[in-house]
Design a protein around this motif. Structure first.
Motif, PDB file in Angstrom:
ATOM      1  N   THR A 190      24.129  36.623 -23.559  1.00 31.39           N
ATOM      2  CA  THR A 190      23.242  36.822 -22.401  1.00 31.39           C
ATOM      3  C   THR A 190      24.017  36.938 -21.096  1.00 31.39           C
ATOM      4  O   THR A 190      23.569  37.611 -20.166  1.00 31.39           O
ATOM      5  CB  THR A 190      22.243  35.660 -22.271  1.00 31.39           C
ATOM      6  OG1 THR A 190      22.964  34.433 -22.072  1.00 31.39           O
ATOM      7  CG2 THR A 190      21.380  35.537 -23.513  1.00 31.39           C
ATOM      8  N   HIS A 195      19.374  32.370 -14.036  1.00 27.79           N
ATOM      9  CA  HIS A 195      18.564  31.495 -14.900  1.00 27.79           C
ATOM     10  C   HIS A 195      17.439  30.768 -14.177  1.00 27.79           C
ATOM     11  O   HIS A 195      16.851  29.843 -14.750  1.00 27.79           O
ATOM     12  CB  HIS A 195      19.479  30.469 -15.575  1.00 27.79           C
ATOM     13  CG  HIS A 195      20.552  31.074 -16.428  1.00 27.79           C
ATOM     14  ND1 HIS A 195      20.271  31.807 -17.554  1.00 27.79           N
ATOM     15  CD2 HIS A 195      21.911  31.073 -16.291  1.00 27.79           C
ATOM     16  CE1 HIS A 195      21.414  32.226 -18.098  1.00 27.79           C
ATOM     17  NE2 HIS A 195      22.417  31.799 -17.347  1.00 27.79           N
ATOM     18  N   PHE A 248      20.531  29.050 -23.374  1.00 26.37           N
ATOM     19  CA  PHE A 248      20.131  30.329 -22.789  1.00 26.37           C
ATOM     20  C   PHE A 248      21.290  31.051 -22.097  1.00 26.37           C
ATOM     21  O   PHE A 248      21.240  32.265 -21.919  1.00 26.37           O
ATOM     22  CB  PHE A 248      19.004  30.106 -21.777  1.00 26.37           C
ATOM     23  CG  PHE A 248      17.959  29.139 -22.264  1.00 26.37           C
ATOM     24  CD1 PHE A 248      17.081  29.503 -23.276  1.00 26.37           C
ATOM     25  CD2 PHE A 248      17.874  27.860 -21.747  1.00 26.37           C
ATOM     26  CE1 PHE A 248      16.128  28.613 -23.747  1.00 26.37           C
ATOM     27  CE2 PHE A 248      16.927  26.962 -22.204  1.00 26.37           C
ATOM     28  CZ  PHE A 248      16.049  27.342 -23.213  1.00 26.37           C
ATOM     29  N   CYS A 249      22.292  30.310 -21.681  1.00 25.55           N
ATOM     30  CA  CYS A 249      23.476  30.903 -21.048  1.00 25.55           C
ATOM     31  C   CYS A 249      24.551  30.998 -22.123  1.00 25.55           C
ATOM     32  O   CYS A 249      25.285  30.047 -22.391  1.00 25.55           O
ATOM     33  CB  CYS A 249      23.948  30.036 -19.880  1.00 25.55           C
ATOM     34  SG  CYS A 249      25.324  30.759 -18.948  1.00 25.55           S
ATOM     35  N   GLU A 295      12.688  23.074 -11.580  1.00 24.40           N
ATOM     36  CA  GLU A 295      13.139  23.698 -10.330  1.00 24.40           C
ATOM     37  C   GLU A 295      13.208  22.708  -9.171  1.00 24.40           C
ATOM     38  O   GLU A 295      14.089  22.821  -8.305  1.00 24.40           O
ATOM     39  CB  GLU A 295      12.268  24.901  -9.963  1.00 24.40           C
ATOM     40  CG  GLU A 295      10.848  24.605  -9.516  1.00 24.40           C
ATOM     41  CD  GLU A 295       9.866  24.544 -10.670  1.00 24.40           C
ATOM     42  OE1 GLU A 295       8.655  24.732 -10.409  1.00 24.40           O
ATOM     43  OE2 GLU A 295      10.277  24.305 -11.828  1.00 24.40           O
ATOM     44  N   GLN A 348      14.376  31.573 -13.446  1.00 24.52           N
ATOM     45  CA  GLN A 348      13.073  31.650 -14.115  1.00 24.52           C
ATOM     46  C   GLN A 348      13.010  30.715 -15.321  1.00 24.52           C
ATOM     47  O   GLN A 348      11.964  30.142 -15.617  1.00 24.52           O
ATOM     48  CB  GLN A 348      12.764  33.092 -14.520  1.00 24.52           C
ATOM     49  CG  GLN A 348      12.457  33.997 -13.335  1.00 24.52           C
ATOM     50  CD  GLN A 348      11.373  33.427 -12.426  1.00 24.52           C
ATOM     51  OE1 GLN A 348      10.316  33.007 -12.888  1.00 24.52           O
ATOM     52  NE2 GLN A 348      11.655  33.418 -11.130  1.00 24.52           N
ATOM     53  N   LYS A 349      14.129  30.582 -16.008  1.00 29.01           N
ATOM     54  CA  LYS A 349      14.170  29.638 -17.128  1.00 29.01           C
ATOM     55  C   LYS A 349      14.042  28.201 -16.620  1.00 29.01           C
ATOM     56  O   LYS A 349      13.343  27.380 -17.221  1.00 29.01           O
ATOM     57  CB  LYS A 349      15.461  29.815 -17.924  1.00 29.01           C
ATOM     58  CG  LYS A 349      15.617  28.877 -19.111  1.00 29.01           C
ATOM     59  CD  LYS A 349      14.448  28.956 -20.079  1.00 29.01           C
ATOM     60  CE  LYS A 349      14.373  30.294 -20.779  1.00 29.01           C
ATOM     61  NZ  LYS A 349      13.260  30.290 -21.782  1.00 29.01           N
ATOM     62  N   SER A 365      10.469  27.633 -15.973  1.00 34.10           N
ATOM     63  CA  SER A 365       9.711  27.447 -17.212  1.00 34.10           C
ATOM     64  C   SER A 365       9.938  26.060 -17.810  1.00 34.10           C
ATOM     65  O   SER A 365       9.079  25.524 -18.505  1.00 34.10           O
ATOM     66  CB  SER A 365      10.080  28.531 -18.235  1.00 34.10           C
ATOM     67  OG  SER A 365      11.365  28.309 -18.787  1.00 34.10           O
ATOM     68  N   LEU A 366      11.106  25.478 -17.524  1.00 34.81           N
ATOM     69  CA  LEU A 366      11.399  24.121 -17.977  1.00 34.81           C
ATOM     70  C   LEU A 366      10.854  23.063 -17.014  1.00 34.81           C
ATOM     71  O   LEU A 366      11.020  21.867 -17.242  1.00 34.81           O
ATOM     72  CB  LEU A 366      12.914  23.935 -18.130  1.00 34.81           C
ATOM     73  CG  LEU A 366      13.597  24.760 -19.215  1.00 34.81           C
ATOM     74  CD1 LEU A 366      15.116  24.669 -19.075  1.00 34.81           C
ATOM     75  CD2 LEU A 366      13.175  24.300 -20.599  1.00 34.81           C
ATOM     76  N   THR A 414      20.984  21.952 -19.113  1.00 35.10           N
ATOM     77  CA  THR A 414      19.648  22.426 -19.448  1.00 35.10           C
ATOM     78  C   THR A 414      19.672  23.868 -19.944  1.00 35.10           C
ATOM     79  O   THR A 414      18.673  24.350 -20.502  1.00 35.10           O
ATOM     80  CB  THR A 414      18.721  22.370 -18.216  1.00 35.10           C
ATOM     81  OG1 THR A 414      19.195  23.270 -17.223  1.00 35.10           O
ATOM     82  CG2 THR A 414      18.647  20.968 -17.666  1.00 35.10           C
ATOM     83  N   LEU A 415      20.782  24.554 -19.730  1.00 32.29           N
ATOM     84  CA  LEU A 415      20.803  26.001 -19.944  1.00 32.29           C
ATOM     85  C   LEU A 415      21.696  26.459 -21.083  1.00 32.29           C
ATOM     86  O   LEU A 415      21.807  27.662 -21.318  1.00 32.29           O
ATOM     87  CB  LEU A 415      21.252  26.695 -18.649  1.00 32.29           C
ATOM     88  CG  LEU A 415      20.345  26.479 -17.440  1.00 32.29           C
ATOM     89  CD1 LEU A 415      21.016  26.993 -16.180  1.00 32.29           C
ATOM     90  CD2 LEU A 415      19.006  27.170 -17.662  1.00 32.29           C
TER      91      LEU A 415
END
Length: 217
Positions: free
Chosen positions: A85, A168, A80-81, A178, A170-171, A174-175, A76-77
């Motif tokens: 970053t 990550h 963003f990862c 959690e 918070q990301k 947002s998806l 999922t990341l």
């Protein structure tokens, strides 16, 4: 991005098809047991060694399962990862992980988080495919060092969770993933706690969360 999406092509090598449980009849039976007990919603019951079953068989089937879970979660990341970053593999400001596999890379090296995960997933896959470590045939004995191999795999998978939560989360929120992350980590934590697979010092980056899981669950 959907939790079960594979992500962008540029990072595809980090992700691979799901591994199957050991192909012996026993492995298949234990995988069905895992799926059935997870469906009951009681994770404590799901991690316990089923009556009459062999511990190493149980560890082997679950190792494959948790490898698949972490692989999917990290998927999922991948947008963003990135090396930009996450130039190092960290879990907050106090913990940094360097990579070494003892074979191709003997001296620990500093790598970006996505590179660390790539190295890790490649390394775990090699272990899982090695039939001298994870026997596929019914009746083939496990090696004397099997538990130590499993402990190393779980220790390193934990580091991926630690990075996700610290860097990550918070990301993930947002998806709207959690709840799934927390359930996967709770399952992972209860299993490793049940069989003492990770030394407590290694758990420091998430120790408050872990203690809340094992005392309340």
């Amino acid at each position: 991005m959907s939790l079960f999406g594979l992500g962008s092509n540029k990072n595809q090598r980090t992700f691979r098809p799901k591994k199957n449980a050991p192909s012996s009849n026993k492995g298949v039976q234990l995988k069905k047991h895992i799926d059935a007990t997870l469906g009951s919603g009681n994770l404590r019951d799901a991690v316990r060694l089923p009556p009459g079953e062999e511990l190493n068989e149980w560890l082997a089937v679950n190792t494959v399962d948790f490898f698949n879970q972490v692989n999917i979660l990290y998927g999922t990341l991948i947008e963003f990862c990135t090396p930009a970053t996450c130039p190092t593999m960290t879990a907050g400001s106090k913990f940094e992980y360097r990579w070494a596999d003892g074979v191709q890379i003997k001296k620990p090296i500093e790598v970006s988080a996505p590179k660390y995960v790539e190295y890790l997933m490649d390394w775990i896959e090699v272990q899982l495919d090695d039939e001298s470590l994870f026997p596929q045939k019914l009746g083939t004995p496990f090696p004397p060092n099997f538990r130590e191999v499993v402990k190393t795999i779980f220790k390193r998978l934990f580091r991926v969770y630690a990075h996700i939560y610290h860097t990550h989360f918070q990301k993930i929120v947002s998806l709207k993933e959690e709840a799934h992350l927390n359930t996967c980590f709770k399952h992972f934590t209860l299993f490793t706690w049940e069989f003492k697979l990770i030394d407590k010092a290694e758990l420091a980056p998430l120790i408050d969360l872990i203690e809340s899981i094992v005392t309340v669950s």
